[in-house]
Design a protein around this motif. Structure first.
Motif, PDB file in Angstrom:
ATOM      1  N   GLN A 429       0.870  -1.180   0.000  1.00 22.49           N
ATOM      2  CA  GLN A 429       0.000   0.000   0.000  1.00 22.49           C
ATOM      3  C   GLN A 429       0.907   1.230   0.000  1.00 22.49           C
ATOM      4  O   GLN A 429       1.779   1.358   0.861  1.00 22.49           O
ATOM      5  N   VAL A 430       0.702   2.139  -0.970  1.00 25.20           N
ATOM      6  CA  VAL A 430       1.567   3.310  -1.112  1.00 25.20           C
ATOM      7  C   VAL A 430       0.806   4.573  -0.731  1.00 25.20           C
ATOM      8  O   VAL A 430      -0.321   4.790  -1.186  1.00 25.20           O
ATOM      9  N   GLU A 431       1.418   5.402   0.115  1.00 25.51           N
ATOM     10  CA  GLU A 431       0.864   6.698   0.479  1.00 25.51           C
ATOM     11  C   GLU A 431       1.974   7.742   0.357  1.00 25.51           C
ATOM     12  O   GLU A 431       3.153   7.445   0.618  1.00 25.51           O
ATOM     13  N   HIS A 432       1.587   8.978  -0.013  1.00 25.46           N
ATOM     14  CA  HIS A 432       2.582  10.044  -0.174  1.00 25.46           C
ATOM     15  C   HIS A 432       2.458  11.115   0.904  1.00 25.46           C
ATOM     16  O   HIS A 432       3.338  11.977   1.006  1.00 25.46           O
ATOM     17  N   ASP A 433       1.408  11.064   1.705  1.00 23.64           N
ATOM     18  CA  ASP A 433       1.192  12.029   2.783  1.00 23.64           C
ATOM     19  C   ASP A 433       1.023  11.257   4.084  1.00 23.64           C
ATOM     20  O   ASP A 433       0.210  10.328   4.154  1.00 23.64           O
ATOM     21  N   PRO A 434       1.772  11.572   5.133  1.00 25.44           N
ATOM     22  CA  PRO A 434       1.710  10.781   6.365  1.00 25.44           C
ATOM     23  C   PRO A 434       0.342  10.818   7.051  1.00 25.44           C
ATOM     24  O   PRO A 434      -0.107   9.801   7.596  1.00 25.44           O
ATOM     25  N   LEU A 435      -0.334  11.973   7.041  1.00 22.59           N
ATOM     26  CA  LEU A 435      -1.645  12.063   7.688  1.00 22.59           C
ATOM     27  C   LEU A 435      -2.685  11.258   6.916  1.00 22.59           C
ATOM     28  O   LEU A 435      -3.547  10.596   7.507  1.00 22.59           O
ATOM     29  N   GLU A 436      -2.591  11.299   5.581  1.00 23.41           N
ATOM     30  CA  GLU A 436      -3.489  10.485   4.769  1.00 23.41           C
ATOM     31  C   GLU A 436      -3.205   8.999   4.975  1.00 23.41           C
ATOM     32  O   GLU A 436      -4.118   8.173   4.912  1.00 23.41           O
ATOM     33  N   ALA A 437      -1.953   8.654   5.222  1.00 21.45           N
ATOM     34  CA  ALA A 437      -1.608   7.255   5.491  1.00 21.45           C
ATOM     35  C   ALA A 437      -2.284   6.774   6.767  1.00 21.45           C
ATOM     36  O   ALA A 437      -2.806   5.653   6.835  1.00 21.45           O
ATOM     37  N   LEU A 438      -2.315   7.621   7.804  1.00 24.58           N
ATOM     38  CA  LEU A 438      -2.971   7.248   9.060  1.00 24.58           C
ATOM     39  C   LEU A 438      -4.473   7.090   8.850  1.00 24.58           C
ATOM     40  O   LEU A 438      -5.095   6.171   9.410  1.00 24.58           O
ATOM     41  N   GLU A 439      -5.065   7.979   8.054  1.00 22.79           N
ATOM     42  CA  GLU A 439      -6.499   7.866   7.760  1.00 22.79           C
ATOM     43  C   GLU A 439      -6.793   6.570   7.001  1.00 22.79           C
ATOM     44  O   GLU A 439      -7.791   5.891   7.257  1.00 22.79           O
ATOM     45  N   ALA A 440      -5.913   6.215   6.060  1.00 19.32           N
ATOM     46  CA  ALA A 440      -6.109   4.991   5.293  1.00 19.32           C
ATOM     47  C   ALA A 440      -6.033   3.763   6.192  1.00 19.32           C
ATOM     48  O   ALA A 440      -6.756   2.775   5.987  1.00 19.32           O
ATOM     49  N   LEU A 441      -5.187   3.815   7.201  1.00 23.84           N
ATOM     50  CA  LEU A 441      -5.084   2.685   8.125  1.00 23.84           C
ATOM     51  C   LEU A 441      -6.361   2.522   8.938  1.00 23.84           C
ATOM     52  O   LEU A 441      -6.730   1.399   9.311  1.00 23.84           O
ATOM     53  N   ASP A 442      -7.036   3.629   9.231  1.00 23.64           N
ATOM     54  CA  ASP A 442      -8.294   3.544   9.981  1.00 23.64           C
ATOM     55  C   ASP A 442      -9.347   2.762   9.199  1.00 23.64           C
ATOM     56  O   ASP A 442     -10.243   2.144   9.781  1.00 23.64           O
ATOM     57  N   ALA A 443      -9.231   2.806   7.870  1.00 20.24           N
ATOM     58  CA  ALA A 443     -10.214   2.102   7.035  1.00 20.24           C
ATOM     59  C   ALA A 443      -9.873   0.629   6.858  1.00 20.24           C
ATOM     60  O   ALA A 443     -10.679  -0.115   6.299  1.00 20.24           O
ATOM     61  N   THR A 444      -8.705   0.222   7.297  1.00 19.71           N
ATOM     62  CA  THR A 444      -8.300  -1.189   7.140  1.00 19.71           C
ATOM     63  C   THR A 444      -7.825  -1.747   8.470  1.00 19.71           C
ATOM     64  O   THR A 444      -6.762  -2.369   8.549  1.00 19.71           O
ATOM     65  N   LEU A 445      -8.622  -1.529   9.537  1.00 21.21           N
ATOM     66  CA  LEU A 445      -8.202  -1.950  10.877  1.00 21.21           C
ATOM     67  C   LEU A 445      -8.041  -3.461  10.984  1.00 21.21           C
ATOM     68  O   LEU A 445      -7.241  -3.959  11.784  1.00 21.21           O
ATOM     69  N   ASP A 446      -8.822  -4.214  10.179  1.00 23.30           N
ATOM     70  CA  ASP A 446      -8.764  -5.673  10.279  1.00 23.30           C
ATOM     71  C   ASP A 446      -7.509  -6.249   9.630  1.00 23.30           C
ATOM     72  O   ASP A 446      -7.140  -7.390   9.921  1.00 23.30           O
ATOM     73  N   HIS A 447      -6.884  -5.501   8.748  1.00 24.64           N
ATOM     74  CA  HIS A 447      -5.695  -6.009   8.052  1.00 24.64           C
ATOM     75  C   HIS A 447      -4.585  -4.947   8.081  1.00 24.64           C
ATOM     76  O   HIS A 447      -4.238  -4.386   7.040  1.00 24.64           O
ATOM     77  N   PRO A 448      -4.036  -4.652   9.254  1.00 23.61           N
ATOM     78  CA  PRO A 448      -2.984  -3.621   9.345  1.00 23.61           C
ATOM     79  C   PRO A 448      -1.700  -4.116   8.671  1.00 23.61           C
ATOM     80  O   PRO A 448      -1.478  -5.323   8.529  1.00 23.61           O
ATOM     81  N   PRO A 449      -0.845  -3.184   8.276  1.00 22.63           N
ATOM     82  CA  PRO A 449       0.432  -3.589   7.657  1.00 22.63           C
ATOM     83  C   PRO A 449       1.338  -4.288   8.672  1.00 22.63           C
ATOM     84  O   PRO A 449       1.359  -3.950   9.849  1.00 22.63           O
ATOM     85  N   GLN A 450       2.074  -5.273   8.171  1.00 23.88           N
ATOM     86  CA  GLN A 450       3.037  -5.977   9.028  1.00 23.88           C
ATOM     87  C   GLN A 450       4.418  -5.309   8.969  1.00 23.88           C
ATOM     88  O   GLN A 450       5.268  -5.579   9.822  1.00 23.88           O
ATOM     89  N   ALA A 451       4.623  -4.492   7.972  1.00 24.62           N
ATOM     90  CA  ALA A 451       5.884  -3.754   7.837  1.00 24.62           C
ATOM     91  C   ALA A 451       5.581  -2.380   7.250  1.00 24.62           C
ATOM     92  O   ALA A 451       4.736  -2.252   6.359  1.00 24.62           O
ATOM     93  N   CYS A 452       6.266  -1.359   7.749  1.00 24.54           N
ATOM     94  CA  CYS A 452       6.070   0.016   7.275  1.00 24.54           C
ATOM     95  C   CYS A 452       7.428   0.588   6.874  1.00 24.54           C
ATOM     96  O   CYS A 452       8.355   0.628   7.693  1.00 24.54           O
TER      97      CYS A 452
END
Length: 522
Positions: A429-452
């Motif tokens: 999953q690619v994000e270019h803005d850190p705040l937008e990345a946090l918002e995107a994670l809120d939408a995928t709480l069941d499958h969080p990234p294993q590596a960032c």
């Protein structure tokens, strides 16, 4: 006449050395003031009534000593012309008698002024002689001139280095730019695509090596490098160094003779840095040796020291260049195409790293066209031990693919990295803005990234703050956090790890190293 109270007061209180001489050729000392007695470390009884030339004879062992002859000529001129005469900064050794009776001469320089003193009837009564010791002044002026010359030379070499750096960094940008243009075309066959990728990879490695050299020199000269010393097999270290330079040696058709110490000879040193030293010297020899030349590496033990000579039959060096070969920004003449040489950092780095190990370096050459020899000697040599068993082979990786979040405001860098990760089987999953990345994670709480994989210089909040927030979230609290950044100083690394990162990779990153980190987290 000569000893009135007023005269003695003025004569003795003068800060300069004064004495009165008879107007005769033997120049008998009639009176001497306190300042001269202090400067000459003599007493009045030793001087008054004695010829000046007997009291202060020239140095008979030094034929270059012309102080006495100059002083005789000056006094004769005063007697005949009745005019003052000055000797500017003459060399005049001062005899010093040691407690054992031996006489040594201390070299001093004086401005000496002789002035005639007349009586009321015009008769020449005596010659007033004054000395001002300018030895320290002359030494300071000489030191200042030498320092100014060194600064001018350093400034010249700095300007040459900056011009060279600009050229060296622009060189790889040209093929990279051309390759980028080529990749934008839609009809590229696999062969062209592969060759284009190889060109980009080679040029990026070249630029990375230049930047690494700059950073290494900076860290070493500021004392920021700590050695990771261990007992090393000398043969293995030399083979590793030769392996690094083999492509250059083969491309120029050189022959290489490698003479190793007895099998199992060991040295206490930092493996990475010792390989760097030898590879640098050998690469330098290959660059400055015409095609088809001969290179040699001779390693041998001597009184608990490991000595390594790197020899070539290349362009050689003039004596003045050999004398400063290990100085920063020094390099030999290069062809107009600059196919040889580098930034003039390699040998300075070699010297610093060897001295960090407690060793010494040297170089010599019979002259231009006569080849060169660079020598390294290091303490800590150990006799050959019993051979250790071969290490077990590591099993192949069977790590499962990971869910990976990439956050980088450089769109091209993020996209290329995601393509490489996906090619290795990972879900990205690619994000270019850190705040937008946090918002995107809120939408995928069941499958969080294993590596960032996070850039540090991000808009809004930086990568350090993003890492702290990821660590504070339940879904990513235990995720693998890897900083991918251009900040590579030790202080940057410490700050990054303190923010919660597990690893710190400096751009351009080693993809194989990143794959290994992700495999370890699977």
């Amino acid at each position: 006449m000569l000893t009135t109270t007023l005269f003695e007061s003025v004569f003795n209180r003068s800060p300069f050395g004064h004495y009165l001489l008879s107007p005769t050729p033997d120049a008998t000392i009639l009176a001497v003031n306190d300042a001269f007695l202090k400067a000459s470390a003599r007493t009045r009884d030793e001087l008054v009534g004695v010829s000046l030339f007997k009291a202060f004879p020239g140095d008979p062992a030094d034929p270059a000593d012309v102080g006495e002859a100059s002083l005789r000529d000056s006094l004769a001129k005063v007697r005949t012309s009745s005019q003052p005469d000055t000797l500017p900064a003459i060399r005049y050794p001062i005899p010093i008698v040691l407690p054992n009776g031996e006489t040594i001469f201390e070299e001093r320089f004086w401005t000496a002024t002789s002035t005639p003193v007349f009586g009321a009837d015009g008769e020449l009564l005596c010659i007033s002689h004054s000395n001002i010791d300018v030895t320290d002044q002359l030494k300071s002026e000489a030191a200042l001139r030498e320092s100014e010359q060194r600064l001018r030379e350093a400034d010249r070499r700095k300007d040459e280095f900056l011009a060279m750096l600009s050229h060296e960094l622009r060189n790889p940008l040209a093929p990279i730019g051309a390759a980028a243009e080529l990749l934008q075309r839609t009809t590229l066959d696999e062969d062209v695509l592969a060759r284009t990728s190889q060109i980009i990879g080679r040029q990026v490695r070249h630029m990375t090596a230049l930047i690494d050299d700059l950073l290494d020199v900076s860290r070493v000269t500021r004392g920021l490098v700590e050695l990771d010393q261990a007992l090393l097999d000398v043969g293995a270290v030399l083979h590793e160094a030769v392996e690094q330079v083999t492509p250059l040696i083969e491309s120029r058709g050189h022959s290489l003779a490698l003479n190793l110490p007895p099998h199992g000879t060991q040295i206490q040193a930092d493996r990475k840095r010792l390989v760097q030293v030898i590879a640098n010297l050998l690469g330098n020899a290959a660059k400055y040796t015409p095609d088809g030349g001969r290179l040699g590496v001779n390693a041998f033990g001597r009184d608990g020291w490991l000595c390594i000579d790197v020899l070539d039959n290349g362009i050689g060096m003039a004596p003045e260049l050999a004398a400063r070969a290990f100085e920063l920004f020094t390099q030999a003449e290069r062809a107009s195409d600059r196919s040889s040489g580098g930034l003039g950092l390699g040998l300075a780095l070699v010297k610093s790293l060897v001295e960090l190990h407690g060793g010494v370096v040297a170089c010599d050459s019979a002259g231009p066209g006569q080849g060169s020899r660079f020598s390294v000697c290091l303490p800590g040599l150990h006799a050959p031990p019993v051979a250790a068993p071969a290490p077990n082979e590591q099993p192949a990786s069977t790590a499962a693919p990971l869910r990976v979040l990439v956050v980088d405001d450089n769109v091209d860098a993020a996209v290329i990295l995601s393509m490489l990760l996906e090619a290795n089987g990972h879900q990205v999953q690619v994000e270019h803005d850190p705040l937008e990345a946090l918002e995107a994670l809120d939408a995928t709480l069941d499958h969080p990234p294993q590596a960032c994989l996070l850039d540090i210089g991000l808009p809004g909040i930086d990568g350090l703050e993003l890492a702290r927030r990821l660590r504070a979230r339940p879904g990513t609290a235990r995720a693998l956090l890897v900083a991918i950044t251009g900040y590579g100083q030790d202080s940057d690394r410490q700050q990054i790890l303190q923010a919660g990162f597990d690893h710190h990779l400096v751009k351009p990153i080693d993809i194989a190293q990143l794959y290994a980190l992700l495999d370890g987290a699977g």
